[in-house]
Design an enzyme around this catalytic site. Structure first.
Site, PDB file in Angstrom:
ATOM      1  N   TRP A 102       0.820  -1.216   0.000  1.00 22.00           N
ATOM      2  CA  TRP A 102       0.000   0.000   0.000  1.00 22.00           C
ATOM      3  C   TRP A 102       0.852   1.262   0.000  1.00 22.00           C
ATOM      4  O   TRP A 102       0.430   2.297  -0.515  1.00 22.00           O
ATOM      5  CB  TRP A 102      -0.999  -0.016   1.149  1.00 22.00           C
ATOM      6  CG  TRP A 102      -2.025  -1.089   0.935  1.00 22.00           C
ATOM      7  CD1 TRP A 102      -2.201  -2.220   1.667  1.00 22.00           C
ATOM      8  CD2 TRP A 102      -2.988  -1.156  -0.135  1.00 22.00           C
ATOM      9  NE1 TRP A 102      -3.205  -2.993   1.125  1.00 22.00           N
ATOM     10  CE2 TRP A 102      -3.704  -2.361   0.025  1.00 22.00           C
ATOM     11  CE3 TRP A 102      -3.293  -0.332  -1.208  1.00 22.00           C
ATOM     12  CZ2 TRP A 102      -4.711  -2.751  -0.854  1.00 22.00           C
ATOM     13  CZ3 TRP A 102      -4.313  -0.713  -2.082  1.00 22.00           C
ATOM     14  CH2 TRP A 102      -5.009  -1.917  -1.902  1.00 22.00           C
ATOM     15  N   ASP A 172      -1.582   6.633   6.338  1.00 22.40           N
ATOM     16  CA  ASP A 172      -2.642   5.754   5.821  1.00 22.40           C
ATOM     17  C   ASP A 172      -2.966   4.755   6.927  1.00 22.40           C
ATOM     18  O   ASP A 172      -2.180   3.847   7.212  1.00 22.40           O
ATOM     19  CB  ASP A 172      -2.144   5.043   4.554  1.00 22.40           C
ATOM     20  CG  ASP A 172      -3.184   4.064   3.988  1.00 22.40           C
ATOM     21  OD1 ASP A 172      -4.228   3.857   4.629  1.00 22.40           O
ATOM     22  OD2 ASP A 172      -2.932   3.514   2.893  1.00 22.40           O
ATOM     23  N   LYS A 196     -12.083  -1.982   6.433  1.00 26.79           N
ATOM     24  CA  LYS A 196     -11.311  -2.864   7.305  1.00 26.79           C
ATOM     25  C   LYS A 196     -11.811  -2.742   8.747  1.00 26.79           C
ATOM     26  O   LYS A 196     -12.273  -3.708   9.319  1.00 26.79           O
ATOM     27  CB  LYS A 196      -9.821  -2.541   7.230  1.00 26.79           C
ATOM     28  CG  LYS A 196      -9.103  -3.105   6.012  1.00 26.79           C
ATOM     29  CD  LYS A 196      -9.363  -2.363   4.726  1.00 26.79           C
ATOM     30  CE  LYS A 196      -8.640  -2.953   3.537  1.00 26.79           C
ATOM     31  NZ  LYS A 196      -7.921  -1.979   2.734  1.00 26.79           N
TER      32      LYS A 196
HETATM   33  C1  LIG Z   1      -7.273  -1.521   1.569  1.00 20.86           C
HETATM   34  C2  LIG Z   1      -6.201  -0.500   1.691  1.00 20.86           C
HETATM   35  C3  LIG Z   1      -6.055   0.553   0.780  1.00 20.86           C
HETATM   36  C4  LIG Z   1      -6.929   0.698  -0.458  1.00 20.86           C
HETATM   37  O1  LIG Z   1      -8.241   0.945  -0.118  1.00 20.86           O
HETATM   38  P1  LIG Z   1      -9.354   1.170  -1.249  1.00 20.86           P
HETATM   39  O2  LIG Z   1     -10.509   1.630  -0.426  1.00 20.86           O
HETATM   40  O3  LIG Z   1      -9.578  -0.130  -1.919  1.00 20.86           O
HETATM   41  O4  LIG Z   1      -8.870   2.210  -2.184  1.00 20.86           O
HETATM   42  C5  LIG Z   1      -5.060   1.489   0.998  1.00 20.86           C
HETATM   43  N1  LIG Z   1      -4.240   1.389   2.057  1.00 20.86           N
HETATM   44  C6  LIG Z   1      -4.342   0.382   2.945  1.00 20.86           C
HETATM   45  C7  LIG Z   1      -3.400   0.329   4.110  1.00 20.86           C
HETATM   46  C8  LIG Z   1      -5.316  -0.591   2.796  1.00 20.86           C
HETATM   47  O5  LIG Z   1      -5.420  -1.587   3.684  1.00 20.86           O
END
Ligand SMILES: *Cc1c(COP(=O)(O)O)cnc(C)c1O
Length: 361
Positions: A102, A172, A196
């Site tokens: 990511w 993030d 998540k």
């Molecule tokens: C799932 C995830 C993303 C991407 O998320 P989307 O909503 O599919 O764009 C980005 N960063 C992390 C750490 C993730 O777990």
């Protein structure tokens, strides 16, 4: 009907009581004679839902008043691109710590707009550890430093907050927000897709220090402008009301369960149990992440013999343990154990793993 323990990385398991409440309210929300998803986002009913969701998230995370909270569409990946558009001038330097899949994605989203520098990169080591802070190469004039607090695929998690001095830190937190207490004031921007730890996919939370909204950023349409979203209270256009509503129910559930510190304790116990099961298996199972960087949310693991992968997954499913297949980038298994995964679910997985090993070891 019986619900399985669902270890999916995202979209992920939701609290059963939240789903039951949503089901009970689906046709007639609080006696108005319509579902909350059938009502105008500007009507008093949804405005109440939206305001309570923000207030509850502020309570859960102790978000200071000088931070704005946004509920936006587009997922975390879209926010990754918007961050460069909103907070960096065209061509300005931005620093990225890349500690997994990511982090790489985040970098990819901003390359068209800015001079993205890789301040730290764990790829040479297979993303099994976080590069030591002493080795990070931070630019003095960077618009911000971006990092991924928890790498959902590689199972690598920062256990502290990097110190970037006066340069705003962007985190993030898609897969670890509200999993433990966090000092929001250490951040310029913090963002997370909901699917998540917060609720269903389709809404993202962005927490941004208000002074950063004064930055000019780059030419962009209003709909890509965080400042405009703050002014419009995340309703520049029709927001994802269903997702926002469900996330709000999750926030209320979390508060009722004891808040973030309670979940931090549960998450510590859950991940410790799973890593112990792996580490005490004598090599039958293995997790390759450095001990100090192991994620509490996503536990990737491998069986000593790949030929056992299929039977493992099949028997796990039969035992009511689903979505354990690892990400295709890594193979093997992955157990995602977010807030909504009960301790009994992780205990059931650990018991199954020991039993499977006894039969196949
Ligand atoms: C799932 C995830 C993303 C991407 O998320 P989307 O909503 O599919 O764009 C980005 N960063 C992390 C750490 C993730 O777990």
């Amino acid at each position: 009907m019986s619900r399985a323990y669902n270890f999916s990385a995202g979209p992920a398991t939701l609290p059963e009581t939240v789903l039951q409440q949503a089901q009970a309210e689906l046709l007639d929300w609080h006696g108005v004679g319509a579902s909350i998803v059938e009502l105008s986002h500007r009507g008093p009913e949804f405005l109440q839902v939206a305001q309570e969701a923000e207030a509850d998230l502020r309570t859960l995370m102790s978000i200071p008043q000088d931070y704005a909270v946004l509920f936006l569409q587009g997922g975390a990946t879209t926010q990754q691109a918007l961050i460069a558009l909103n907070f960096a001038a065209p061509g300005q330097t931005v620093d990225y710590a890349v500690t997994g899949h990511w982090g790489k994605t985040a970098l990819k989203q901003v390359k068209p707009y800015v001079d993205a520098k890789v301040a730290a990169n764990g790829e040479a080591g297979g993303f099994r550890d976080i590069p030591a802070y002493g080795q990070w190469q931070l630019s003095k004039d960077a618009a911000y430093v971006h990092y991924t607090a928890n790498e959902t695929i590689h199972g690598v998690e920062f256990r502290d907050i990097p110190d970037t001095g006066d340069v705003p830190l962007v985190g993030d937190f898609s897969s670890s927000i509200v999993s433990e207490p966090l000092d929001v004031s250490k951040f310029g921007i913090l963002y997370a897709g909901a699917q998540k730890n917060l609720g269903p996919v389709g809404v993202s939370v962005v927490i941004v220090r208000r002074d950063l909204l004064e930055r000019a950023g780059q030419p962009r349409a209003e709909i890509l402008d965080y400042r405009a979203h703050v002014k419009g209270e995340s309703m520049l256009n029709t927001p994802p009301t269903w997702n926002w509503y469900l996330a709000g129910l999750v926030f209320k559930w979390m508060i009722a369960q004891g808040g973030v510190s309670e979940f931090a304790q549960r998450n510590a116990r859950k991940s410790a149990l799973l890593y112990r099961t792996i580490d005490e298996s004598g090599g039958f199972y293995r997790n390759e992440v450095a001990a100090g960087a192991r994620s509490r949310m996503n536990v990737p693991f491998f069986l000593k013999d790949e030929a056992l992968d299929k039977p493992f997954l099949k028997e796990a499913e039969a035992a009511g343990l689903i979505s354990l297949k690892g990400h295709r980038a890594l193979g093997g298994m992955r157990a995602s154990i977010y807030n909504a995964m009960p301790e009994e679910g992780v205990q059931a997985l650990a018991d199954f793993m020991r039993d499977f090993q006894n039969r196949n070891g």
